[in-house]
Scaffold this active site. Sequence first.
Site, mmCIF file in Angstrom:
data_model
loop_
_atom_site.group_PDB
_atom_site.id
_atom_site.type_symbol
_atom_site.label_atom_id
_atom_site.label_comp_id
_atom_site.label_asym_id
_atom_site.label_seq_id
_atom_site.Cartn_x
_atom_site.Cartn_y
_atom_site.Cartn_z
ATOM 1 N N ASP A 1 0.819 -1.201 0.000
ATOM 2 C CA ASP A 1 0.000 0.000 0.000
ATOM 3 C C ASP A 1 0.859 1.261 0.000
ATOM 4 O OD1 ASP A 1 -1.115 -0.993 3.262
ATOM 5 O OD2 ASP A 1 0.727 0.093 2.736
ATOM 6 N N ASP B 1 1.149 5.305 0.908
ATOM 7 C CA ASP B 1 0.672 6.437 1.683
ATOM 8 C C ASP B 1 1.266 7.720 1.108
ATOM 9 O OD1 ASP B 1 -0.624 4.644 3.329
ATOM 10 O OD2 ASP B 1 1.046 4.521 4.742
ATOM 11 N N ASP C 1 7.778 7.341 13.445
ATOM 12 C CA ASP C 1 8.356 6.452 14.445
ATOM 13 C C ASP C 1 9.824 6.104 14.205
ATOM 14 O OD1 ASP C 1 7.640 4.959 12.232
ATOM 15 O OD2 ASP C 1 6.743 3.313 13.360
HETATM 16 P P1 ATP Z 1 3.693 -1.622 6.580
HETATM 17 O O1 ATP Z 1 4.529 -2.176 5.488
HETATM 18 O O2 ATP Z 1 3.559 -2.564 7.724
HETATM 19 O O3 ATP Z 1 2.380 -1.029 6.143
HETATM 20 P P2 ATP Z 1 4.327 1.103 7.241
HETATM 21 O O4 ATP Z 1 5.645 1.733 7.508
HETATM 22 O O5 ATP Z 1 3.538 1.615 6.090
HETATM 23 O O6 ATP Z 1 4.586 -0.439 7.134
HETATM 24 P P3 ATP Z 1 2.053 1.742 8.864
HETATM 25 O O7 ATP Z 1 1.637 1.129 10.152
HETATM 26 O O8 ATP Z 1 1.206 1.536 7.661
HETATM 27 O O9 ATP Z 1 3.516 1.220 8.578
HETATM 28 O O10 ATP Z 1 2.262 3.308 9.131
HETATM 29 C C1 ATP Z 1 2.544 4.230 8.088
HETATM 30 C C2 ATP Z 1 3.544 5.264 8.549
HETATM 31 O O11 ATP Z 1 2.993 6.055 9.604
HETATM 32 C C3 ATP Z 1 4.816 4.669 9.128
HETATM 33 O O12 ATP Z 1 5.761 4.413 8.123
HETATM 34 C C4 ATP Z 1 5.272 5.739 10.096
HETATM 35 O O13 ATP Z 1 5.993 6.726 9.410
HETATM 36 C C5 ATP Z 1 3.986 6.356 10.589
HETATM 37 N N1 ATP Z 1 3.533 5.764 11.867
HETATM 38 C C6 ATP Z 1 2.702 4.705 12.028
HETATM 39 N N2 ATP Z 1 2.471 4.437 13.318
HETATM 40 C C7 ATP Z 1 3.173 5.334 14.019
HETATM 41 C C8 ATP Z 1 3.359 5.615 15.409
HETATM 42 N N3 ATP Z 1 2.771 4.862 16.344
HETATM 43 N N4 ATP Z 1 4.154 6.662 15.753
HETATM 44 C C9 ATP Z 1 4.737 7.414 14.797
HETATM 45 N N5 ATP Z 1 4.623 7.216 13.504
HETATM 46 C C10 ATP Z 1 3.851 6.200 13.091
HETATM 47 MG MG MG Z 2 1.514 1.039 5.520
#
Ligand code: ATP
Ligand code: MG
Length: 424
Positions: free
Chosen positions: A52, A54, A133
């Site tokens: 996905d 963002d 994060d």
């Molecule tokens: P995945 O491949 O698991 O989707 P992802 O990095 O996209 O990994 P997500 O949980 O979809 O993870 O979150 C999207 C983004 O939002 C992260 O990359 C991070 O930058 C930010 N983020 C998510 N959760 C938090 C948090 N608890 N605190 C700070 N930033 C966060």
């Molecule tokens: Mg994600």
Amino acid sequence: MNVIPRDQHCISRDNISDSALKVMARLRKAGHQAYLVGGAVRDLLLGGHPKDFDVATDATPEAVNDLFRNARIIGRRFRIVHVRFGREVIEVTTFRGHHGDDDTGSHAQQSASGVLLRDNVYGTLEEDAVRRDLTVNALYYDAGKFEVFDHVGGLEDLEDRLIRVIGDPRQRYTEDPVRMLRVIRFAAKLDFDIEADTADAIDDCAHLLGDIPAARLFDEFLKLFMAGYARGTLDDLLEFDLLKYLFPEASALLNEDPVALALVRSAMENTDQRIAEDKSVTPAFLLAALLWPEVRREALGQVEDGVAPLVAFNSAGQLTVADAVRHISIPRRFSQPMREIWEFQPRLEQRKGRKAAELVDHRRFRAAYDFLLLREAAGEETGGLGEFWTGIQALPLEERLQLTGAGRARKRRPRTRRGNQGQA
Ligand code: ATP
Ligand code: MG
């Protein structure tokens, strides 16, 4: 801010979803900034194919919403916009800003303990980067200029394969303790090392996970264990002694009982393998394995006290679930099949009689039988039960009845009823 030009990184627009490219192009055309961000950039730089995409922008949620017919503002804690293209959803987030002590406005709130409650102060790309994060999750890609923006040293950490929290880990964990679980999750998923301070601070802050609402813990459980990296995640959670915040009893039992640990590990490997093969998976199976040692201990205790095995396993299942949901919510659609798998285990010990012969046709037989094999593989002594059911299950009922000593199929009763009730 480190800007990496197109010829110095490996991101190609070919690997970015058309929908995400469309969203960013429209935002740019309307005079806004728009970048791909988070996991998608990280995974693209690692040569993977993100699932996905963002988008981060300086446009407010309302402005984004106005630009797209297929958009919807969602969320309260974080207001974000979902732009839908068929089954694909592009998540658009407005840059978030600081929320320091000087902020007396009503947009950001922090509890007395420093936990972030609401976070809707808008800001710049730099501010948005530092509130994320992990350094590797805070990279931005400009699909118009083909440039990568790195404000936190994420590229270097990506190169060194390091998970590092942005800023002071203790402060960041205090703001949101779930970040500790995210550190473990990404370390396992990406097979990265955890930077020393990021790791050390977990010991100091782990207890904060005790205050996370049960529902959020379950969400995180799914991300931790249903993403194809459950086995590594489990080992890391145990190493950092964090599993106890999700499953206190199970965690204690896993630490003292190698058979219990082996069972849970193989359930996780099993799930990982099925995901790798694109087969369906259910959290019910993993949860059944995680809580089984507790159910088994409780049930065997009751049996020793004279309770009938079927009753004991039923009661132990109920008690164990009730105990678990005090910490982590388990929706009924998962706890129900879990309990059925457990309750089936003593039934599988009946090798004699009609009931045994007919058990194979029960709708839970398959899951319960798989679970039995898992128990045996982990080293539980069952007296060759698995072999028995493996041998018998493929046979027609007639033969099963003979093998279980139940004789032939039920003798037809002499017809006493009047007439033929419509069956030939
Ligand atoms: P995945 O491949 O698991 O989707 P992802 O990095 O996209 O990994 P997500 O949980 O979809 O993870 O979150 C999207 C983004 O939002 C992260 O990359 C991070 O930058 C930010 N983020 C998510 N959760 C938090 C948090 N608890 N605190 C700070 N930033 C966060
Ligand atoms: Mg994600």
